[in-house]
Design a protein around this motif. Structure first.
Motif, PDB file in Angstrom:
ATOM      1  N   VAL A 155       7.576   3.388  10.043  1.00 30.70           N
ATOM      2  CA  VAL A 155       7.309   4.738   9.538  1.00 30.70           C
ATOM      3  C   VAL A 155       7.796   4.764   8.098  1.00 30.70           C
ATOM      4  CG1 VAL A 155       7.859   7.188   9.752  1.00 30.70           C
ATOM      5  CG2 VAL A 155       7.618   5.773  11.802  1.00 30.70           C
ATOM      6  N   TYR A 156       6.871   5.001   7.185  1.00 32.08           N
ATOM      7  CA  TYR A 156       7.238   5.031   5.764  1.00 32.08           C
ATOM      8  C   TYR A 156       7.046   6.478   5.301  1.00 32.08           C
ATOM      9  CZ  TYR A 156       7.665   3.336   0.995  1.00 32.08           C
ATOM     10  OH  TYR A 156       8.099   3.113  -0.284  1.00 32.08           O
ATOM     11  N   ALA A 157       8.034   7.322   5.612  1.00 35.96           N
ATOM     12  CA  ALA A 157       7.941   8.746   5.264  1.00 35.96           C
ATOM     13  C   ALA A 157       8.514   8.952   3.866  1.00 35.96           C
ATOM     14  CB  ALA A 157       8.701   9.566   6.292  1.00 35.96           C
ATOM     15  N   GLU A 158       8.380  10.150   3.339  1.00 40.09           N
ATOM     16  CA  GLU A 158       8.874  10.398   1.983  1.00 40.09           C
ATOM     17  C   GLU A 158      10.397  10.436   1.941  1.00 40.09           C
ATOM     18  OE1 GLU A 158       6.660  11.555  -1.209  1.00 40.09           O
ATOM     19  OE2 GLU A 158       6.005  13.339  -0.111  1.00 40.09           O
TER      20      GLU A 158
ATOM     21  N   ASP B  40       0.818  -1.217   0.000  1.00 40.21           N
ATOM     22  CA  ASP B  40       0.000   0.000   0.000  1.00 40.21           C
ATOM     23  C   ASP B  40       0.854   1.271   0.000  1.00 40.21           C
ATOM     24  OD1 ASP B  40      -2.634  -1.166   0.119  1.00 40.21           O
ATOM     25  OD2 ASP B  40      -2.195  -1.758   2.177  1.00 40.21           O
ATOM     26  N   SER B  41       2.087   1.154   0.429  1.00 37.49           N
ATOM     27  CA  SER B  41       2.895   2.362   0.635  1.00 37.49           C
ATOM     28  C   SER B  41       3.833   2.676  -0.523  1.00 37.49           C
ATOM     29  CB  SER B  41       3.715   2.219   1.919  1.00 37.49           C
ATOM     30  OG  SER B  41       2.869   1.884   2.995  1.00 37.49           O
ATOM     31  N   GLU B  42       4.358   1.643  -1.209  1.00 35.83           N
ATOM     32  CA  GLU B  42       5.218   1.903  -2.370  1.00 35.83           C
ATOM     33  C   GLU B  42       4.358   2.480  -3.489  1.00 35.83           C
ATOM     34  OE1 GLU B  42       8.670   0.900  -3.698  1.00 35.83           O
ATOM     35  OE2 GLU B  42       9.093   1.289  -1.594  1.00 35.83           O
ATOM     36  N   ASP B  43       4.991   3.260  -4.346  1.00 38.20           N
ATOM     37  CA  ASP B  43       4.246   3.836  -5.462  1.00 38.20           C
ATOM     38  C   ASP B  43       4.618   3.057  -6.732  1.00 38.20           C
ATOM     39  OD1 ASP B  43       2.456   5.484  -6.610  1.00 38.20           O
ATOM     40  OD2 ASP B  43       3.840   7.161  -6.867  1.00 38.20           O
TER      41      ASP B  43
ATOM     42  N   PHE C  13       1.870   0.280   8.677  1.00 36.25           N
ATOM     43  CA  PHE C  13       2.835   1.352   8.377  1.00 36.25           C
ATOM     44  C   PHE C  13       2.151   2.700   8.566  1.00 36.25           C
ATOM     45  CE2 PHE C  13       5.804  -0.804   4.999  1.00 36.25           C
ATOM     46  CZ  PHE C  13       5.979  -1.902   5.829  1.00 36.25           C
ATOM     47  N   ILE C  14       2.960   3.681   8.973  1.00 35.31           N
ATOM     48  CA  ILE C  14       2.476   5.065   9.110  1.00 35.31           C
ATOM     49  C   ILE C  14       3.233   5.942   8.121  1.00 35.31           C
ATOM     50  CG2 ILE C  14       2.454   7.068  10.650  1.00 35.31           C
ATOM     51  CD1 ILE C  14       2.243   5.102  12.994  1.00 35.31           C
ATOM     52  N   THR C  15       2.498   6.679   7.285  1.00 32.90           N
ATOM     53  CA  THR C  15       3.149   7.663   6.408  1.00 32.90           C
ATOM     54  C   THR C  15       2.788   9.062   6.918  1.00 32.90           C
ATOM     55  OG1 THR C  15       3.237   6.217   4.484  1.00 32.90           O
ATOM     56  CG2 THR C  15       3.233   8.564   4.038  1.00 32.90           C
ATOM     57  N   PRO C  16       3.736   9.717   7.598  1.00 37.54           N
ATOM     58  CA  PRO C  16       3.435  10.989   8.254  1.00 37.54           C
ATOM     59  C   PRO C  16       3.759  12.204   7.369  1.00 37.54           C
ATOM     60  CG  PRO C  16       5.575  10.175   8.954  1.00 37.54           C
ATOM     61  CD  PRO C  16       5.114   9.242   7.884  1.00 37.54           C
ATOM     62  N   PHE C  17       3.113  13.328   7.659  1.00 33.05           N
ATOM     63  CA  PHE C  17       3.350  14.573   6.913  1.00 33.05           C
ATOM     64  C   PHE C  17       3.606  15.709   7.883  1.00 33.05           C
ATOM     65  CE2 PHE C  17       0.801  11.751   4.391  1.00 33.05           C
ATOM     66  CZ  PHE C  17       1.489  11.743   3.193  1.00 33.05           C
TER      67      PHE C  17
ATOM     68  N   LEU D 152      20.483   9.899   6.812  1.00 33.09           N
ATOM     69  CA  LEU D 152      19.436   8.953   7.228  1.00 33.09           C
ATOM     70  C   LEU D 152      19.085   9.123   8.704  1.00 33.09           C
ATOM     71  CD1 LEU D 152      20.674   5.744   5.322  1.00 33.09           C
ATOM     72  CD2 LEU D 152      18.560   7.014   4.861  1.00 33.09           C
ATOM     73  N   LEU D 153      20.135   9.274   9.531  1.00 28.45           N
ATOM     74  CA  LEU D 153      19.871   9.439  10.966  1.00 28.45           C
ATOM     75  C   LEU D 153      19.148  10.748  11.249  1.00 28.45           C
ATOM     76  CD1 LEU D 153      23.056   8.066  12.765  1.00 28.45           C
ATOM     77  CD2 LEU D 153      20.696   7.256  13.011  1.00 28.45           C
ATOM     78  N   GLY D 154      19.504  11.791  10.494  1.00 27.72           N
ATOM     79  CA  GLY D 154      18.854  13.103  10.669  1.00 27.72           C
ATOM     80  C   GLY D 154      17.370  12.997  10.357  1.00 27.72           C
ATOM     81  N   ALA D 155      17.046  12.386   9.213  1.00 31.76           N
ATOM     82  CA  ALA D 155      15.639  12.272   8.807  1.00 31.76           C
ATOM     83  C   ALA D 155      14.887  11.364   9.782  1.00 31.76           C
ATOM     84  CB  ALA D 155      15.553  11.717   7.388  1.00 31.76           C
ATOM     85  N   ALA D 156      15.522  10.263  10.168  1.00 35.42           N
ATOM     86  CA  ALA D 156      14.839   9.302  11.050  1.00 35.42           C
ATOM     87  C   ALA D 156      14.587   9.911  12.429  1.00 35.42           C
ATOM     88  CB  ALA D 156      15.666   8.032  11.170  1.00 35.42           C
TER      89      ALA D 156
END
Ligand code: FAD
Ligand code: GLY
Length: 416
Positions: free
Chosen positions: A285-288, A90-93, A132-136, A323-327
């Motif tokens: 967490v599946y963020a952009e 559901d999360s991959e495009d 999965f959570i896709t946050p904004f 990666l660590l910054g975004a995570a």
């Protein structure tokens, strides 16, 4: 600690794959097995022991077919040992609706396989349906996301507003504007899954051989005849090329041009200390800009970069920092977690973004199953089913996968 592709220690749950135990076909240096010898025959040979080759072996063996899988190195030593293991249907495009549909089917099939594998072998794939959570960050980000996204049909999701996010995901950034929650999304330990497929296939009669170097495909004007390797020759009726990024080279041997190019991905793992109550995520967490995947082995995996054209397995300090910054923006508790290791793997991409799955019409008996790019773990189960259906006589049209046919490249120079 940075580790190379083959050494990502996933901590396989349950019994691990043990080559000494499972080597069933011993080809010695002296053996030059001819196709007239009954002992050297395999109905189907699969070249490549990543998740795709092993899933195909599993499916064929479960249908009672005679299978030999040859792997040049070890089971799960290629891209399959570097993956995050998300089953993100559901999360991959997905660019193509066929792939979106296949992804959903495959995710559910993997859950069924889990039962079968566990009954057969007692092995645990670390497969869990935690959602999965896709946050904004803002309404603007959400709008842009909706505009960009191809995959909409069949997606199961709920919208969580700010207060729902704060209530349901205590560990997520408190400033989160809102999030999609996709409850059916799942994840597995990719090495455990691949090894479990191999082990189950063996328990159902497949032969699996590691360390088989220099595989040469033997074809003549009638089609597939067998393979020659550094350790001998085996004749067969069908060959399935499931060699990931190296599928292209194998196809070159028979004049096929089915290109696959590398897209390197870097990842890292952290581990939360036990006293960090409420800090550790309990869902992916599946963020952009990053994904954060709590795994069954207790680690939290963070990924991934996407570097087209890169085949090396180094991990740059810059990537780790990014990666660590975004995570840690999304999951602030990550700042307090222990760094465990980082690794890199190479995704096998294709020019049109679709894997090559199916019969290679110019050479009777030859099939391909490679080029799964970002979703080989997810698509492993359905790939196995499709290939097995084709070997039992179904056409790509009947299965509905003409779009994946290797013949779409249609740039072959015959070298028989
Ligand atoms: P591989 O795993 O590369 O296996 C191919 C095998 O063939 C290798 O073991 C190789 O040694 C063998 N081989 C090659 N040539 C020969 C030969 N001549 N003779 C014998 N053997 C040969 N996918 C997901 O679904 N979910 C994810 O979350 C996910 N995350 C990822 C994160 C990263 C960082 C990366 C890099 C990939 C990720 N992927 C994910 C993608 C996934 O890893 C791949 O699509 C998948 O592993 C491809 O599997 P494969 O079996 O085709 O290839
Ligand atoms: N599917 C996740 C990745 O390839 O990074």
């Amino acid at each position: 600690m940075v580790q190379s592709k083959a050494s990502q220690p996933e901590e396989v749950i349950g019994s691990s794959y043990d080559q000494n135990k499972f080597e069933l076909l011993a080809l010695s240096e002296n053996s030059n097995l001819s196709k007239t010898q009954e002992t050297c025959h395999a109905e189907t040979i699969i070249v490549g022991g990543g998740v795709i080759g092993c899933a195909i072996a599993f499916e064929l063996a479960s249908r009672g077919r005679e299978v030999l899988l040859v792997e040049q190195s070890e089971i799960a030593s290629g891209a399959s040992c570097a993956a995050a293991g998300m089953l993100a249907a559901d999360s991959e495009d997905f660019a193509h609706p066929l792939m979106a549909k296949a992804a959903h089917e495959s995710r559910e099939l993997l859950h069924k396989h889990k039962e079968q594998i566990s009954a057969l072998t007692g092995m645990d794939l670390g497969l869990r349906r935690n959602g999965f959570i896709t946050p904004f960050r803002s309404y603007g980000d959400l709008s842009k996301y909706k505009d960009r996204r191809n995959t909409t049909s069949g997606v199961q999701q709920l919208w969580w507003d700010r207060s729902t996010v704060q209530r349901k995901a205590l560990w997520l950034n408190r400033d989160t504007y809102g999030a999609y929650y996709r409850s059916l999304e799942s994840e597995a330990l990719p090495v455990s899954l691949t090894r479990a497929y191999a082990r189950s296939a063996e328990m159902m009669g497949a032969r699996i051989l590691e360390g088989v170097q220099d595989v040469r495909l033997i074809v003549d004007k009638h089609g597939v005849q067998g393979i020659m390797t550094a350790r001998g020759e085996v004749c067969c009726r069908h060959i399935i090329i499931a060699a990931g990024l190296q599928g292209e080279q194998l196809m070159h041997q028979v004049g096929g041009t089915l290109p696959s190019s590398p897209v390197k991905g870097e990842m890292l793992a952290v581990r939360f200390l036990t006293d960090q109550a409420g800090g550790r995520p309990d869902r992916t967490v599946y963020a952009e800009d990053v994904y954060i995947v709590p795994k069954a082995n207790g680690e939290v995996w963070i990924g991934a970069t996407s570097l087209p054209g890169r085949k090396d397995h180094s991990v740059s300090a810059n990537s780790v920092q990014r990666l660590l910054g975004a995570a840690s923006y999304w999951v602030p508790g990550i700042k307090e977690a222990d760094f465990v290791r980082a690794w890199a793997g190479i995704r096998p991409s294709t020019p049109d973004g679709l894997p090559y799955i199916g019969k290679y019409e110019q050479i009777p008996g030859l099939y391909t199953a490679y080029g799964h790019f970002r979703n080989g773990i997810l698509l492993s189960a359905i790939t196995g089913r499709w290939i097995a259906d084709m070997l039992e006589g179904k056409s790509a049209e009947e299965i509905g996968i003409e779009a994946l046919s290797p013949d779409r490249m249609n740039r072959r120079e015959v070298m028989l």
